[in-house]
Motif scaffolding. Structure first.
Motif, PDB file in Angstrom:
ATOM      1  N   HIS A   1       1.293  -1.122   0.243  1.00  0.00           N
ATOM      2  CA  HIS A   1       0.008  -0.082  -0.080  1.00  0.00           C
ATOM      3  C   HIS A   1       0.857   1.084  -0.444  1.00  0.00           C
ATOM      4  O   HIS A   1       0.394   2.139  -0.866  1.00  0.00           O
TER       5      HIS A   1
ATOM      6  N   ARG B   1       2.544   1.600  -3.188  1.00  0.00           N
ATOM      7  CA  ARG B   1       1.635   2.431  -4.617  1.00  0.00           C
ATOM      8  C   ARG B   1       1.166   3.865  -3.989  1.00  0.00           C
ATOM      9  O   ARG B   1       0.957   4.135  -4.999  1.00  0.00           O
ATOM     10  N   THR B   2       1.125   4.046  -2.659  1.00  0.00           N
ATOM     11  CA  THR B   2       0.645   5.624  -2.528  1.00  0.00           C
ATOM     12  C   THR B   2       1.588   6.362  -3.092  1.00  0.00           C
ATOM     13  O   THR B   2       1.828   7.540  -3.616  1.00  0.00           O
TER      14      THR B   2
END
Length: 171
Positions: free
Chosen positions: A112, A115-116
Motif C-alpha cells: 500500500h 502504491r501510494t
C-alpha cells in the motif's frame, strides 16, 4: 508571520514573472512552475494557520511540494533512494492515504505504501526535454526543487526562497 508570507510570495513572483509584466512567463519550465506554486501554497497555508505557532522552517510534503506544508511524518522509502525507509514529512492528504493501509499485514502495508508513493509522487520532465523524455521524481530534476547531495534533508519553503534569490541575484 507577515514577513515570512511576503518572502514566499515575493520569491514566487520573482521566479514566475522574470519579465516583470505581471504574468507568468510563457517559457517557464515545469520545475520552475512547480517551485513557484509550492511557494504560493506555503504562503497561503501560513496565512490560514495564523493561530498556530509557526515552526522555524516550513517543511513541504516530500511526495509533492505542491501539496503544501507537511502535517506529519511517515516512514517511507522513495524510488531511487539508497537508504531504507525513514520518517519523512507528508501533507495531511498523503498522511491519510498512507494511513488507509495501516490495518493489514506487514506485506500489505508495504505494498500500500509503495502504491501510494507511486501515485502521489510528483514527477517532472527535465528542463528543455522533449515530450517523449521520461519523467523523474521532482527532486532529481535540475531546478529549484532539486535535492542536495545525499537527499538527506526534506525540502523547505525557506530553502526555495534562498535558491530563488541566489539564482536571480536578489538579496
Amino acid at each position: 508571520m507577515r514577513d515570512r508570507v511576503w518572502n514566499f510570495l515575493d520569491a514566487a513572483t520573482l521566479v514566475l514573472d522574470q519579465e516583470g509584466d505581471s504574468r507568468v512567463d510563457a517559457d517557464a519550465d515545469a520545475p520552475t512552475l512547480a517551485a513557484g506554486l509550492a511557494l504560493v501554497r506555503a504562503g497561503r497555508a501560513a496565512l490560514e494557520d495564523r493561530a498556530r505557532k509557526v515552526p522555524a522552517e516550513t517543511r513541504l510534503c516530500v511526495l509533492n511540494p505542491l501539496h503544501g506544508p507537511s502535517a506529519a511524518t511517515r516512514k517511507l522509502e522513495l524510488p531511487g533512494d539508497d537508504v531504507s525507509a525513514r520518517a519523512r514529512p507528508v501533507c495531511a492528504g498523503c498522511r491519510a492515504e498512507l494511513a488507509a493501509g495501516d490495518g493489514g499485514t506487514e506485506l500489505e502495508r508495504a505494498v500500500h505504501s509503495a502504491r501510494t508513493v507511486a501515485a502521489r509522487l510528483l514527477v517532472l520532465r527535465p528542463p528543455g526535454a522533449g515530450r517523449t523524455a521520461s519523467r523523474r521524481p521532482y527532486d532529481r530534476v535540475p531546478g529549484l526543487l532539486e535535492a542536495g547531495a545525499g537527499r538527506s534533508a526534506s525540502l523547505t519553503a525557506e530553502q526555495i526562497v534562498r535558491r530563488v534569490r541566489e539564482q536571480l541575484g536578489v538579496h
